[in-house]
Design a protein around this motif. Sequence first.
Motif, short mmCIF file in Angstrom:
data_model
loop_
_atom_site.label_atom_id
_atom_site.label_comp_id
_atom_site.label_asym_id
_atom_site.label_seq_id
_atom_site.Cartn_x
_atom_site.Cartn_y
_atom_site.Cartn_z
N UNK A 150 0.84 -1.21 0.00
CA UNK A 150 0.00 0.00 0.00
C UNK A 150 0.87 1.25 0.00
N UNK A 151 1.95 1.23 0.78
CA UNK A 151 2.86 2.39 0.81
C UNK A 151 3.53 2.59 -0.54
N UNK A 152 3.95 1.50 -1.15
CA UNK A 152 4.58 1.61 -2.47
C UNK A 152 3.60 2.17 -3.50
N UNK A 153 2.32 1.77 -3.39
CA UNK A 153 1.32 2.25 -4.35
C UNK A 153 1.07 3.74 -4.20
N UNK A 154 1.29 4.28 -3.00
CA UNK A 154 1.02 5.70 -2.79
C UNK A 154 2.24 6.57 -3.08
N UNK A 155 3.44 5.98 -3.10
CA UNK A 155 4.65 6.79 -3.31
C UNK A 155 5.37 6.50 -4.62
N UNK A 156 5.12 5.35 -5.23
CA UNK A 156 5.83 5.00 -6.46
C UNK A 156 5.31 5.83 -7.64
N UNK A 157 6.25 6.29 -8.47
CA UNK A 157 5.86 7.03 -9.67
C UNK A 157 5.22 6.12 -10.71
N UNK A 158 5.29 4.79 -10.50
CA UNK A 158 4.62 3.87 -11.41
C UNK A 158 3.11 4.11 -11.44
N UNK A 159 2.60 4.65 -10.34
CA UNK A 159 1.16 4.88 -10.24
C UNK A 159 0.80 6.38 -10.32
N UNK A 160 1.80 7.20 -10.66
CA UNK A 160 1.55 8.64 -10.71
C UNK A 160 0.59 8.99 -11.84
N UNK A 186 8.83 19.37 -0.23
CA UNK A 186 9.71 18.62 -1.13
C UNK A 186 9.09 18.41 -2.51
N UNK A 187 7.90 18.91 -2.73
CA UNK A 187 7.26 18.77 -4.04
C UNK A 187 8.00 19.64 -5.04
N UNK A 188 8.70 19.00 -5.99
CA UNK A 188 9.50 19.73 -6.98
C UNK A 188 8.73 19.97 -8.27
N UNK A 189 7.89 19.01 -8.66
CA UNK A 189 7.17 19.11 -9.93
C UNK A 189 5.75 18.58 -9.76
N UNK A 190 4.91 18.96 -10.72
CA UNK A 190 3.57 18.41 -10.83
C UNK A 190 3.46 17.70 -12.18
N UNK A 191 2.83 16.52 -12.18
CA UNK A 191 2.66 15.78 -13.43
C UNK A 191 1.59 16.47 -14.27
#
Length: 229
Positions: A150-160, A186-191
């Motif tokens: 669940x943590x990986x799903x919320x932080x991985x860019x694979x799901x961005x 720490x937010x550097x960019x927005x998709x």
Amino acid sequence: MSRQIPPHVPGPAARTAETTPTDPSRAVPRCEVCGSGPAAEATFRGHQAFFLLMRFPKAEGPFCRNCGTAVHRSLTARTLWQGWTGIFSLAVNPVVLLINLLNLRRIRRLPVPVPVPGTSRAPLSPGRPLLLRVELLGLLIPALIVGAFAWDATTSTDYAAVGDCIHRDAESALPGAAVVDCTDREADFRVVARFDAVDPGVCAAVRGSEASLVLRRGRTDYTLCLGRP
């Protein structure tokens, strides 16, 4: 003149055969472990897993109440520790534990075992209940595994997705990127766009795009076009 035939009266040997009780040791199922009775048919299983390798040790009855409870607790305790580290364990292990519980219900309905003189041993001690054993902490293992996914799903860019914010750790020895909350410092960019292909040049035509993030991970290829957060 007709002759009357007297009714058949069984002799002493016949009466003895009719009234002799059946041998209790044969009439009542006896425990496979100690030989006591009564006993009930039950099969308890364990599950030991390590990635693709799986073992299913089992103990087959019939069991008396004491021995069946002891066998169930022993196999279940080991399963709680050793049954979560396989690829399919999150699906297989709960089924094994549930089947063992259903078999335990049959054993629990039995009365106190009665030893058969000359043919049985003392029943096994059931031991401590599972709720009082340290092995019960094994239930935390699947919770940690699910939590990690669940943590990986919320932080991985694979799901961005478009609208998510990205932090790029360029100063690390292993530069990477992670999805963060857009209110995070720490937010550097927005998709601003996502393409399921590896093509950095595609972002040049996307309005608001200032950078691109290209990742190839196994069969997962994608390009994220990044703008200001």
